[in-house]
Structures are given as C-alpha cells and as structure tokens.
Design an enzyme around this catalytic site. Structure first.
Site, mmCIF file in Angstrom:
data_model
loop_
_atom_site.group_PDB
_atom_site.id
_atom_site.type_symbol
_atom_site.label_atom_id
_atom_site.label_comp_id
_atom_site.label_asym_id
_atom_site.label_seq_id
_atom_site.Cartn_x
_atom_site.Cartn_y
_atom_site.Cartn_z
ATOM 1 N N CYS A 227 0.838 -1.194 0.054
ATOM 2 C CA CYS A 227 -0.111 -0.032 0.160
ATOM 3 C C CYS A 227 0.875 1.314 -0.016
ATOM 4 O O CYS A 227 1.930 1.273 0.796
ATOM 5 C CB CYS A 227 -0.919 -0.036 1.248
ATOM 6 S SG CYS A 227 -2.169 1.475 1.311
ATOM 7 N N CYS B 81 0.304 4.655 7.075
ATOM 8 C CA CYS B 81 -0.404 4.542 8.318
ATOM 9 C C CYS B 81 0.799 3.617 9.219
ATOM 10 O O CYS B 81 0.972 2.611 8.999
ATOM 11 C CB CYS B 81 -1.514 3.639 8.200
ATOM 12 S SG CYS B 81 -2.635 4.564 7.002
ATOM 13 N N CYS C 86 0.520 -0.088 10.337
ATOM 14 C CA CYS C 86 -0.035 -0.920 9.295
ATOM 15 C C CYS C 86 0.872 -1.915 8.699
ATOM 16 O O CYS C 86 2.051 -1.469 8.202
ATOM 17 C CB CYS C 86 -0.937 -0.398 8.373
ATOM 18 S SG CYS C 86 -1.807 -1.507 7.280
ATOM 19 N N CYS D 85 -16.702 -9.525 4.948
ATOM 20 C CA CYS D 85 -15.919 -8.367 4.694
ATOM 21 C C CYS D 85 -14.592 -8.213 4.233
ATOM 22 O O CYS D 85 -13.673 -9.322 4.458
ATOM 23 C CB CYS D 85 -15.545 -7.471 6.059
ATOM 24 S SG CYS D 85 -14.704 -6.018 5.959
ATOM 25 N N CYS E 265 -19.681 -6.496 3.029
ATOM 26 C CA CYS E 265 -18.809 -5.304 3.481
ATOM 27 C C CYS E 265 -17.678 -5.079 2.723
ATOM 28 O O CYS E 265 -16.861 -6.331 2.378
ATOM 29 C CB CYS E 265 -18.816 -5.414 4.849
ATOM 30 S SG CYS E 265 -17.787 -4.158 5.583
ATOM 31 N N CYS F 212 -19.474 1.686 8.149
ATOM 32 C CA CYS F 212 -18.867 0.821 9.493
ATOM 33 C C CYS F 212 -17.384 1.828 9.568
ATOM 34 O O CYS F 212 -16.695 1.982 8.773
ATOM 35 C CB CYS F 212 -18.509 -0.492 9.046
ATOM 36 S SG CYS F 212 -17.248 -1.370 10.022
ATOM 37 N N ARG G 130 -18.085 -3.085 17.417
ATOM 38 C CA ARG G 130 -17.350 -4.274 17.202
ATOM 39 C C ARG G 130 -16.115 -4.370 18.174
ATOM 40 O O ARG G 130 -15.307 -3.536 17.892
ATOM 41 C CB ARG G 130 -17.110 -4.567 15.720
ATOM 42 C CG ARG G 130 -16.572 -5.754 15.587
ATOM 43 C CD ARG G 130 -16.313 -6.075 14.205
ATOM 44 N NE ARG G 130 -17.823 -6.180 13.284
ATOM 45 C CZ ARG G 130 -17.876 -5.373 12.284
ATOM 46 N NH1 ARG G 130 -16.807 -4.762 11.963
ATOM 47 N NH2 ARG G 130 -18.876 -5.522 11.897
HETATM 48 N N1 SAM Z 1 -6.666 0.434 3.116
HETATM 49 C C1 SAM Z 1 -8.046 0.562 3.708
HETATM 50 C C2 SAM Z 1 -8.098 1.501 4.944
HETATM 51 O O1 SAM Z 1 -7.021 1.847 5.148
HETATM 52 O O2 SAM Z 1 -9.201 2.044 5.001
HETATM 53 C C3 SAM Z 1 -8.609 -0.842 4.139
HETATM 54 C C4 SAM Z 1 -7.578 -1.890 4.948
HETATM 55 S S1 SAM Z 1 -7.141 -1.287 6.572
HETATM 56 C C5 SAM Z 1 -5.878 -2.329 6.963
HETATM 57 C C6 SAM Z 1 -8.545 -1.175 7.746
HETATM 58 C C7 SAM Z 1 -8.195 -0.964 8.998
HETATM 59 O O3 SAM Z 1 -7.650 -2.019 9.791
HETATM 60 C C8 SAM Z 1 -7.576 0.518 9.590
HETATM 61 O O4 SAM Z 1 -8.049 1.484 9.168
HETATM 62 C C9 SAM Z 1 -7.248 0.067 10.942
HETATM 63 O O5 SAM Z 1 -8.318 0.623 11.728
HETATM 64 C C10 SAM Z 1 -7.274 -1.323 11.007
HETATM 65 N N2 SAM Z 1 -5.660 -1.712 11.255
HETATM 66 C C11 SAM Z 1 -4.717 -1.918 10.455
HETATM 67 N N3 SAM Z 1 -3.473 -2.092 11.051
HETATM 68 C C12 SAM Z 1 -3.797 -2.477 12.332
HETATM 69 C C13 SAM Z 1 -3.143 -2.940 13.340
HETATM 70 N N4 SAM Z 1 -1.960 -3.328 13.534
HETATM 71 N N5 SAM Z 1 -3.734 -3.033 14.998
HETATM 72 C C14 SAM Z 1 -5.226 -2.604 15.016
HETATM 73 N N6 SAM Z 1 -5.955 -2.147 13.783
HETATM 74 C C15 SAM Z 1 -5.300 -2.045 12.766
HETATM 75 C C1 DTB Z 2 -11.421 -2.938 11.323
HETATM 76 O O1 DTB Z 2 -11.536 -1.872 11.858
HETATM 77 N N1 DTB Z 2 -10.647 -3.862 11.789
HETATM 78 C C2 DTB Z 2 -10.208 -4.859 10.568
HETATM 79 C C3 DTB Z 2 -11.266 -4.294 9.525
HETATM 80 N N2 DTB Z 2 -11.959 -3.224 10.130
HETATM 81 C C4 DTB Z 2 -10.921 -4.254 8.111
HETATM 82 C C5 DTB Z 2 -9.187 -4.960 10.278
HETATM 83 C C6 DTB Z 2 -7.941 -5.207 11.457
HETATM 84 C C7 DTB Z 2 -6.551 -5.463 10.987
HETATM 85 C C8 DTB Z 2 -5.717 -5.964 11.957
HETATM 86 C C9 DTB Z 2 -4.344 -5.927 11.464
HETATM 87 C C10 DTB Z 2 -4.013 -6.897 10.352
HETATM 88 O O2 DTB Z 2 -4.488 -8.186 10.451
HETATM 89 O O3 DTB Z 2 -3.418 -6.507 9.168
HETATM 90 FE FE1 SF4 Z 3 -2.780 1.199 3.496
HETATM 91 FE FE2 SF4 Z 3 -2.929 -0.030 5.769
HETATM 92 FE FE3 SF4 Z 3 -3.237 2.633 5.666
HETATM 93 FE FE4 SF4 Z 3 -5.090 0.937 4.742
HETATM 94 S S1 SF4 Z 3 -4.311 1.023 7.138
HETATM 95 S S2 SF4 Z 3 -4.405 2.531 3.960
HETATM 96 S S3 SF4 Z 3 -3.926 -0.773 3.895
HETATM 97 S S4 SF4 Z 3 -1.356 1.332 4.894
#
Ligand code: SAM
Ligand code: DTB
Ligand code: SF4
Length: 327
Positions: A67, A71, A74, A111, A142, A202, A274
C-alpha cells in the site's frame, strides 16, 4: 398548552444525533468508576439490543500489502519493512469459496479488505463482481478499499454492498502523528460519499497508538456526532507489527479498552459496537467484560487481514460458556 414539539423530551429528527456530545462529556464517562461506567453502558445496551446476541463478521484480505499509504500501525504499508508478502487481487472463485466457508461456520457478514489508498476503476469492477457473488450466497457484504472517488460508492451500492468500512482511526488532533499520506478530512469525505450512496457506514478506530485519553474521547465524539452515527463501530486494539513505527508502543491498560467500548455504547446507543483487532491477545474474561460494556459484534475466523484472530473453536466455546447467540 405546550406545542407537541416542546413537550417532546428529545427532538429525534432522522439524520440528527439525539445528542451532540462534547469531548469533556465523554471524558467524564471515562473518568467514572469502572463499575458505574459498565453498568450505565449495559443499561443503554439492554434498552437497544438483545444483550446476549453477538453479530459475527468474517474478514478476508482480497489484496494484501504494497500500500502507498504510511499508516504507522499497518503491516501493509509499502514504506515499512514488515516481512509481509505482497499479493495481487485474489481471483473471484477463491473469494467466493472463502465466503461460503465463513457462512457455513456461522458468519452473517463477509468483509473484504484491500490494501489500497483507494480503488482504481478497473480494480473496483473486480470487487463489484465479488460483492454480487457474496451477496448471492445470502450473506451481508462489507468492503474496505480506502478512499473513494466520485461515483464509486454508487457502483458499490448497485452491486448490493451493505456496509463500507472506513475508520477514522483516531481523533483529528492525533491523526497527523500516525498518518501523513492522507488526512482526517479525506476520511470524512469518503464517509460522506458512502452515506449519500445509501450504504451502511462502518467506522471506528484503533486505541493504544500512544494517543491520550482526550484523543480517545475525541474519536468517540467525532463518530457519535456524525450527521448519522455509523451503524457499525469497530474498536481495534493496536496489534503491534514489527517493522512499523508503532511496533514498540507499550500495551495500554486493558481496562482503558473496556472504557472505550463503554463510551462508544453510551454515545452511539443504536450502533453495533465491534470488539475488533487485538482479541487474540485477550483472555476470555476480558472479552466477557467487553460484551458487558456493550460490545455486540466481533470478527469471527482464524485471521483478520494479516494477523491472527482467536480460532473458531475457541470462540464457539466462549459463546457456549457465556450463553451468547450469534446473529
Ligand atoms: N486500506 C483501507 C483503509 O485504510 O481503510 C482498508 C484496510 S485497513 C488495513 C483497515 C483498518 O484496519 C484500518 O483503518 C485500521 O483501523 C485497522 N488496522 C490496520 N492495522 C492494524 C493494526 N496493526 N492494529 C489494529 N488495527 C489495525
Ligand atoms: C477494522 O476496523 N478492523 C479490521 C477491519 N476493520 C478491516 C482490520 C484489522 C486489521 C488488524 C491487523 C491486520 O490483520 O493486518
Ligand atoms: Fe494502506 Fe494499511 Fe493505511 Fe489501509 S491502513 S491505507 S492498507 S497503509
């Protein structure tokens, strides 16, 4: 004689929150003794929901890693060395097979997540086919695809999408310390497009990223005060990912997580709250406390997107021990 509008205790106009919360009011909730806070949250919960029913969604990462965004939490950002194998968009048949398996294990919603800043139009077309086919299995659908451009939400709605996940993640004040490649206002803009297209929203956040309690309260206020609060509010506990800037953040007191669930429940009485990422590290007893504080939804299945989730057998045993039913 009073007019009916004046005699009505709350004016509950559609698309208006019943109450506009302030950060100080939500901080006052956080400051309550835990038993008082959880009791109040449970009261609100019972006025609005069956307290023994938990909604279960299964997640699938349909496009993993690589990506462009930064963030800090992530695993999927291309900017950090996280040991994650980047994968292309999954073929439709594999997605449908995963959805069927989730349905057969008892998930009501599927989802699909993609590690994009936002979908390109040709990628969106492929996701639309996934939405149509998963919907045809009788599941709620979703997707979480990042920021949407004009017209994309309408296409998702036409394909039968029920929910779009797009988290505010943290409050506007702290946002820039975690993410620099897009803004909190960008996130709000996509939420508005989703809402206008008639798709359920959501949206929630992550706690444990080094934010203050005031930032946590600020996030809850920003969600609760949206023109219509999100139908679904995921509360994630940071899963620390080696290689990311937040890898070494100290663990937050778990009771602070419970307080955040309770604050979400009280301020968004009609929303599904959730219990999301971070559940694998939680004891059964802590999860039960989260349900008592008003959580009534969870991710169900052995994986989240790139990290683990409690195994289905463990969750089934927990449901049996607590007398919970899946909806
Ligand atoms: N790229 C899209 C976005 O950012 O909306 C969708 C995927 S992103 C991984 C979805 C959500 O996963 C993020 O907004 C964040 O709230 C959650 N998330 C990602 N990495 C995480 C982590 N290490 N711990 C907890 N929540 C995480
Ligand atoms: C949300 O709030 N949590 C989910 C879903 N929406 C997409 C994602 C959690 C991701 C946790 C870290 C991972 O598995 O990469
Ligand atoms: Fe990309 Fe992860 Fe940020 Fe979603 S949360 S925009 S997958 S870097």
């Amino acid at each position: 004689m009073q007019s009916s509008a004046l005699s009505s205790p709350v004016s509950c106009t559609p698309n208006q929150p019943v109450h506009r919360w302030t950060v100080d009011e939500v901080l006052a909730l956080y400051d309550l003794p835990l038993m008082d806070l959880v009791f109040r949250a449970q009261q609100v919960h019972r006025e609005n929901f069956d307290a023994n029913a938990i909604q279960r969604s299964t997640l699938l990462s349909v496009k993993t890693g690589g990506c462009s965004e930064d963030c800090s939490y992530c695993s999927q950002s291309a900017r950090y060395d996280t040991d994650l194998e980047r994968e292309r968009l999954m073929p439709l048949d594999e997605v449908v097979a995963a959805a069927k398996a989730a349905r057969d294990k008892g998930a009501s919603r599927f989802c699909m997540g993609a590690a994009w800043r936002g979908p390109k139009d040709n990628d969106l077309d492929k996701v639309l086919a996934m939405v149509r086919e998963v919907k045809a299995l009788g599941m709620q659908t979703c997707v979480t695809l990042g920021m949407l451009r004009d017209g994309q939400a309408e296409k998702l709605k036409e394909a039968g999408l029920d929910y779009y996940n797009h988290n505010l993640d943290t409050d506007k004040e702290f946002y820039g310390q975690v993410i620099k490649s897009h803004t909190h206002d960008d996130r709000l803009d996509t939420l508005e497009q989703v809402r206008e297209a008639g798709i359920n929203v959501c949206s929630g956040g992550i706690i444990g990223m080094g934010e203050s309690r005031r930032n946590r309260a600020g996030l809850i206020v920003q969600l609760a005060n949206l023109p219509t609060p999100p139908e679904s509010v995921p509360i994630n506990n940071l899963v620390p990912i080696p290689g990311t800037p937040l890898a070494d953040r100290p663990q937050l007191d778990p009771f602070e997580f419970v307080r955040t669930i309770a604050a979400a429940r009280i301020t968004m009485p009609g929303s599904w709250v959730r219990l999301s990422a971070g559940r694998q590290e939680m004891s059964d007893e802590l999860q039960a406390l989260c349900f008592l504080a008003g959580a009534n939804s969870m991710f169900y299945g052995d994986h989240l997107l790139t990290t683990g989730n409690p195994e289905v057998d463990r969750d089934d045993a927990l449901f049996a021990r607590l007398g919970l039913k899946a909806v």
